[in-house]
Design an enzyme around this catalytic site. Sequence first.
Site, PDB file in Angstrom:
ATOM      1  N   GLY A   1      39.024  48.792  33.070  1.00 43.15           N
ATOM      2  CA  GLY A   1      40.123  47.665  33.719  1.00 43.15           C
ATOM      3  C   GLY A   1      40.445  48.208  35.148  1.00 43.15           C
ATOM      4  O   GLY A   1      39.876  48.903  35.961  1.00 43.15           O
ATOM      5  N   SER A   2      41.149  47.481  35.915  1.00 46.14           N
ATOM      6  CA  SER A   2      41.747  47.632  37.367  1.00 46.14           C
ATOM      7  C   SER A   2      42.896  46.893  37.881  1.00 46.14           C
ATOM      8  O   SER A   2      43.318  45.946  36.951  1.00 46.14           O
ATOM      9  CB  SER A   2      40.286  47.248  38.259  1.00 46.14           C
ATOM     10  OG  SER A   2      39.018  47.598  37.898  1.00 46.14           O
ATOM     11  N   ASN A   3      43.162  46.953  38.950  1.00 48.13           N
ATOM     12  CA  ASN A   3      44.236  46.323  39.438  1.00 48.13           C
ATOM     13  C   ASN A   3      43.767  45.971  40.963  1.00 48.13           C
ATOM     14  O   ASN A   3      42.729  46.481  41.437  1.00 48.13           O
ATOM     15  CB  ASN A   3      45.520  46.861  40.082  1.00 48.13           C
ATOM     16  CG  ASN A   3      46.242  47.609  38.736  1.00 48.13           C
ATOM     17  OD1 ASN A   3      46.418  46.977  37.613  1.00 48.13           O
ATOM     18  ND2 ASN A   3      46.641  49.098  38.848  1.00 48.13           N
TER      19      ASN A   3
END
Length: 795
Positions: A233-235
């Site tokens: 995932g990531s922001n």
Amino acid sequence: MPRSHVRRPLAAPLVAALVGALLVVAPARAAEGRHTSQGRYAADIRRTEYGIPHISAKDHGGLGYGYGYAFAQDNLCVMASWVLTLRGERSRHFGAEAMSDDAVDPVPNLAGDVYYKSVQASGVLRRVLARPAPYGPSAELRALVDGYVAGFNRYLNDTGVARLPDPACRGKEWVGPITATDVWMNLLDLGRLAGGSSFKEAIAASGQAREGAGERTGGPDGQAPPKTVTAPGSNAYAIGREATRDGHGMLLADPHFPWNGSRRFYQVHLTIPGVLDVSGGSLYGTPMVQIGHNASVAWTHTVSHAQRFTLYRLKLVPGTRTTYLVDGRPEPMGRQEVSVTVKNAHGVTSAVTTTLSTSRYGPVLATGWTEETALALADVNAANLRFADEWLAMGAARDLPALRRAQDTYQGMPFVYTLAADAGGQAYFADASVVPHVTDEQAERCRAQDDPEMLILDGSTSACLWGEDAEAIEPGIFGPAAQPRLMRADYVTNANAGPWLTNPEAPLTGYPRIFGSVGTERDLRTRVGLDMIAKRLSGDDGLGAPGFTLETLQRTATGKRNLSAELLRPDVRALCRARPVMTAGDGERVDVRRACATLAAWDGRARLGSRGAILWREFFLGLNRPQRRPDGTPVPPKSWWKVPFDPGRPLTTPRGLDIANPVVRVALADAVRFFTAHDLPLTLPPGQAQRYGDVPVPGCTEGEGCFDRIRTGGPLSERGRYPDVNTGSSFLMAVELTPAGPRTRTVLTYSLSANSASPHHADQTELFSRGGWVTERFTEAEIRACPRLSTTPLR
């Protein structure tokens, strides 16, 4: 979203070209040996602080040559091991039972080897490489890959296997030159990360299921689908002129990828004067920047919620396990024979051969194969390499319209959203990724089985084949008009939730459900990320006047907030006052007063010295563990939230803790008893409990509602330590796009080199631990001003 397109069922040959390709005779490696460094390539490698390489060349071949050489200097052993995986040769060197080196989805070597040999045998790579751009690689991309291979092999040849500086592979017989096929296979596998690559074991075991020898899996109907692996995932924040103090565009990139293995980022600056000048993060073995910036545009990615594949349930002809019906007509499964060389415990090698099955949709899976039905996998990225050229084009874009044109031209993003900002102060979000063309109507009409994680369609009728858009580059996918997109002058953001609340002031709706849900509960990481923006824009976060600057963007991103504590701690205090003694899961009475005092005094953050952060984590994890009664029977699940989710208030619900729920008391008592039983201090801080090698690591977990989250390799030990951090914030990049050029701060959390003997093995990790950032050198003047600049000319 109105659009003009052609809707017609996809012909079987087209489906076979798209998804049957999952299972690839690679071009002969001998033919690729023709690319050498004999006067053909030229590049300069300049290294600045922390060993960050700046590669410059006059053409793409030279640029790849310099990049391949620099990368081999830092990470040759990781690539050498990964190449064995991609070739299906791990069992030959390390045995069949050992686990593979895939940090995202490790499987036994034999299963991985069978899978990758099946990819080679299917011929998909050869077919894709034979296609002209934009369907196949451009001439520039081919030159870049060939140069990368030549540069990597030049370093290996100059150094010699016996003299490699990394002890992980020095002198090992399995280390050798790489080929262009290896790099193309790496790119192909990256595209399949959220699809076919997560079904390795189910594909590899299909030979046993074909003969009826496999173990029956699933429930009474045998139709439980196989496990899938969620891509990392990531922001991301893309911030426009209305949300910044100086009216500049800004970007925060915070990808959460593995900290070990081939899915790490390598920081690099690539320049061809007048053609390309891009800096950022590049996944190992990929010779282009995936997350980065140039002089006027910055972009990043987060993992999309859209589905990358569908499963098709095949209706088998009675009395045979290898023939299925389509529109009432029998269709025999294809046979694919795969042979893998395996070394036994005595060092003796032998061949293991298995026969896999294919269908018009793609490979047939072992899981759920009965006398009546079987499951086949249709992966939308099975034959996709377009994203590689798309990243090259995005790196050359001068503004957001040009970046969007690049995405519309190639339509290749494999499994990610795109967030970007430009020097004009615009912010952009798009799910410009490759998504199977399954409309909401078709999904309901063709759904063969209810499953919350994947779409299982009826494979017995051609009416359930993927549809087609006129503007789509390939049949079977949605075109750009169907994709959720948003351009703003304030901000767009994503933390792996669906597109709906990219900006709560302009919710995205109206897209097909296969892209993601609307009106559903958002996880705590998404909520804290949106709250961080809201507080920065109002100035209520304690960081000064409203609006983002580069400095406040950095401080916001690494604030180590824990939203679960902010939402629940007041109710925990009330519970502690009412019940100073609580009952653990096994019935033991536990005095929780000291623990409650620790949680009350905790700063609510996940900094290195935040005393009480680990106690909170263990309590919160306990809230979400399956509960059992003393006799071992499971307790029916019941939400412990006081206020449930309300679609009309998605940013503030659910909230509060239902302290009357016995699960809450058991979770707190169990956490306290674990600490006291093992003489662990209740004040245990993250700096003592979680590390990466010898370096303490701040941060907390995604489930707790932490923005800059980390994940460890297992539970807290009796010694008060988690296994090493293995995933989390990886390549942090904060960019301000000013008229004078980009101002950029970065930190590569696990550092540039996997070589334990390298000076750049842990230097940025120590910087990250202290909360520091690297001031990027992007312009020629900035690079030349580096006091310890080193230059390696390659000719």
